[in-house]
Write a protein that holds these residues in place. Structure first.
Motif, PDB file in Angstrom:
ATOM      1  N   PRO A 169      59.302  40.174  13.695  1.00 45.50           N
ATOM      2  CA  PRO A 169      59.017  41.441  13.476  1.00 45.50           C
ATOM      3  C   PRO A 169      59.071  43.002  14.357  1.00 45.50           C
ATOM      4  O   PRO A 169      58.516  42.526  15.201  1.00 45.50           O
ATOM      5  CB  PRO A 169      57.755  41.888  12.766  1.00 45.50           C
ATOM      6  N   VAL A 170      59.896  43.566  14.499  1.00 51.49           N
ATOM      7  CA  VAL A 170      60.653  44.865  15.292  1.00 51.49           C
ATOM      8  C   VAL A 170      59.178  46.223  14.741  1.00 51.49           C
ATOM      9  O   VAL A 170      59.341  46.105  13.751  1.00 51.49           O
ATOM     10  CB  VAL A 170      61.998  45.252  15.277  1.00 51.49           C
ATOM     11  N   PRO A 171      58.338  46.323  16.167  1.00 50.08           N
ATOM     12  CA  PRO A 171      57.975  47.398  15.873  1.00 50.08           C
ATOM     13  C   PRO A 171      58.730  48.812  14.957  1.00 50.08           C
ATOM     14  O   PRO A 171      59.522  48.643  15.235  1.00 50.08           O
ATOM     15  CB  PRO A 171      57.130  48.341  17.370  1.00 50.08           C
ATOM     16  N   ALA A 172      58.379  50.010  14.768  1.00 47.28           N
ATOM     17  CA  ALA A 172      58.457  50.912  13.833  1.00 47.28           C
ATOM     18  C   ALA A 172      59.213  52.115  15.275  1.00 47.28           C
ATOM     19  O   ALA A 172      58.028  51.660  16.246  1.00 47.28           O
ATOM     20  CB  ALA A 172      57.352  51.684  13.367  1.00 47.28           C
ATOM     21  N   LEU A 280      61.812  53.845  22.227  1.00 51.62           N
ATOM     22  CA  LEU A 280      63.607  53.045  23.113  1.00 51.62           C
ATOM     23  C   LEU A 280      63.334  51.732  23.170  1.00 51.62           C
ATOM     24  O   LEU A 280      64.442  50.763  22.915  1.00 51.62           O
ATOM     25  CB  LEU A 280      63.280  53.771  24.445  1.00 51.62           C
ATOM     26  N   LEU A 281      62.105  51.205  23.374  1.00 54.49           N
ATOM     27  CA  LEU A 281      62.273  49.734  22.962  1.00 54.49           C
ATOM     28  C   LEU A 281      62.293  48.564  22.067  1.00 54.49           C
ATOM     29  O   LEU A 281      63.052  47.732  21.646  1.00 54.49           O
ATOM     30  CB  LEU A 281      60.733  49.046  23.537  1.00 54.49           C
ATOM     31  N   ALA A 282      61.839  49.946  20.967  1.00 58.95           N
ATOM     32  CA  ALA A 282      61.856  49.357  19.148  1.00 58.95           C
ATOM     33  C   ALA A 282      63.940  49.330  18.971  1.00 58.95           C
ATOM     34  O   ALA A 282      63.997  48.541  18.195  1.00 58.95           O
ATOM     35  CB  ALA A 282      60.889  50.066  18.154  1.00 58.95           C
ATOM     36  N   ASP A 283      64.131  50.637  19.973  1.00 56.10           N
ATOM     37  CA  ASP A 283      65.361  50.756  19.592  1.00 56.10           C
ATOM     38  C   ASP A 283      66.308  49.608  20.105  1.00 56.10           C
ATOM     39  O   ASP A 283      66.856  48.883  19.557  1.00 56.10           O
ATOM     40  CB  ASP A 283      65.738  51.584  19.404  1.00 56.10           C
ATOM     41  N   LEU A 311      52.063  48.394  27.330  1.00 55.03           N
ATOM     42  CA  LEU A 311      52.505  48.504  26.606  1.00 55.03           C
ATOM     43  C   LEU A 311      53.382  47.774  26.537  1.00 55.03           C
ATOM     44  O   LEU A 311      53.481  47.287  25.046  1.00 55.03           O
ATOM     45  CB  LEU A 311      53.218  50.298  27.044  1.00 55.03           C
ATOM     46  N   TYR A 312      54.464  47.690  26.964  1.00 53.01           N
ATOM     47  CA  TYR A 312      54.919  45.572  26.516  1.00 53.01           C
ATOM     48  C   TYR A 312      54.368  44.706  26.427  1.00 53.01           C
ATOM     49  O   TYR A 312      54.986  44.238  25.525  1.00 53.01           O
ATOM     50  CB  TYR A 312      55.935  45.355  28.227  1.00 53.01           C
ATOM     51  N   THR A 313      53.243  44.962  27.064  1.00 50.05           N
ATOM     52  CA  THR A 313      52.123  43.155  26.103  1.00 50.05           C
ATOM     53  C   THR A 313      51.818  43.902  25.229  1.00 50.05           C
ATOM     54  O   THR A 313      52.135  42.603  24.028  1.00 50.05           O
ATOM     55  CB  THR A 313      51.269  43.511  27.186  1.00 50.05           C
ATOM     56  N   LYS A 314      51.683  44.748  24.762  1.00 49.58           N
ATOM     57  CA  LYS A 314      51.076  45.368  23.109  1.00 49.58           C
ATOM     58  C   LYS A 314      52.455  44.972  22.444  1.00 49.58           C
ATOM     59  O   LYS A 314      52.368  45.016  21.130  1.00 49.58           O
ATOM     60  CB  LYS A 314      50.601  47.171  23.062  1.00 49.58           C
ATOM     61  N   MET A 315      53.676  45.127  22.633  1.00 46.39           N
ATOM     62  CA  MET A 315      54.732  45.436  21.854  1.00 46.39           C
ATOM     63  C   MET A 315      55.609  43.404  22.212  1.00 46.39           C
ATOM     64  O   MET A 315      56.698  43.771  21.222  1.00 46.39           O
ATOM     65  CB  MET A 315      55.986  46.162  22.704  1.00 46.39           C
ATOM     66  N   GLY A 316      54.206  42.869  22.636  1.00 44.45           N
ATOM     67  CA  GLY A 316      54.891  41.813  21.992  1.00 44.45           C
ATOM     68  C   GLY A 316      56.057  40.889  24.354  1.00 44.45           C
ATOM     69  O   GLY A 316      56.298  40.215  23.618  1.00 44.45           O
TER      70      GLY A 316
END
Length: 330
Positions: A169-172, A280-283, A311-316
């Protein structure tokens, strides 16, 4: 070019690279890459930029080694911004010509050419600083590390290539009030360049990108503006942050994965702390997924002062490769 500055390896004929060499130059790098399997390597478009460079004319800043049949077997080049305190060195040796001392000879050329560049154009308007030569390697290439260690270079920084599978799943990407996402187009090229230079002025090793370099960045054959995004301040229309993406179909074949690569991600200082980088990363992840990519990828300085690694680690994102920057004061 000073004609006495050449490579001390008589088994090859040495001369500067020219525009006519681009195709053969790219073939040399590709032959080496086929054996060494680097994460990324330069292609014809990158080399064409080098031979057209006004800041680093190839006649003075490249050297080509050709065998008796005129086939390039080794090269080296340096790149330096005017007044900068460092030069960057690059090069490779054809796999069939390695372990003969060509690499050591190229290293001597790189060091001497760097000294001369600093003599021609001292750093920071004439301050007496020792010339600094920086060379990058990947951790997997131990033969390059041995060469650099023997030449007196020291690792000064580590960088991580990170991947984030897109089957999750992609973060909001909710932005705070007063900010909006916009597509990347030619009308924003200059504004994003200015924002990039502001965003990266506190990043280790970063130097401002001028119009020449930026033109090549945004118009690179692998650049994907359709996968790139800008965050604008709704009130002022200023660029608050940006994500510039690329996709390399050849690397997809080589590595067996289709990756949407974030070339540059930046947020201007005054807009930090408002979730812009995450948005930006989620987009980007959504755009990459819609384009049929398997992973989102990027590179990060392991000591990035903005906390990007966390941040990158938190986002997977997970580290998959490591590279190093090596320095030597001459």
């Amino acid at each position: 070019m000073n004609q006495d500055l050449t490579v001390d390896f008589p088994g090859l004929q040495w001369r500067p690279a020219t525009a006519a060499d681009v195709q053969a130059w790219a073939a040399l790098i590709a032959r080496t890459a086929a054996v060494e399997n680097p994460v990324w390597y330069e292609r014809e478009a990158d080399l064409q930029q080098h031979v057209e460079s006004r800041k680093n004319p190839p006649a003075e800043n490249t050297i080509f080694g050709l065998d008796n049949d005129g086939v390039p077997r080794a090269y080296a080049r340096i790149s330096r911004n005017p007044g900068s305190g460092k030069a960057h060195g690059f090069g490779c040796v054809d796999p069939g010509w390695q372990r003969r001392g060509v690499g050591r000879a190229l290293m001597c050329w790189l060091e001497e050419r760097t000294r001369r560049r600093f003599a021609e154009d001292p750093a920071d308007g004439g301050t007496q600083r020792a010339p600094l030569l920086r060379i990058g390697t990947e951790q997997q290439h131990r033969h390059q590390a041995r060469l650099l260690e023997s030449a007196g270079f020291t690792v000064v920084r580590y960088f991580n290539e990170m991947h984030r599978p897109l089957d999750r799943p992609v973060p909001a990407n909710l932005l705070s009030g007063g900010l909006e996402l916009a597509g990347m187009g030619p009308d924003l090229h200059e504004a994003v360049r200015v924002a990039h230079n502001q965003a990266f002025r506190d990043h280790w090793g970063s130097e401002p990108r001028d119009e020449e370099y930026w033109h090549f960045t945004v118009n690179h054959p692998l650049a994907r503006p359709d996968l790139s995004t800008v965050v604008l301040d709704s009130a002022t229309r200023e660029v608050a942050g940006y994500q510039l993406a690329s996709h390399d179909p050849d690397i997809a074949v080589q590595r067996g994965i289709r990756e949407g690569y974030t070339e540059l991600l930046g947020v201007r200082r005054e807009y930090r702390g408002r979730g812009i980088a995450q948005a930006l990363l989620a987009d980007a992840m959504r755009r990459f997924t819609d384009a049929g990519m398997d992973v989102a990828s990027l590179d990060v300085d392991s000591e990035n002062p903005t906390g990007a690694l966390a941040l990158y680690t938190k986002m997977g994102y997970q580290a998959v490769n490591t590279s190093m920057a090596w320095d030597k004061e001459l």
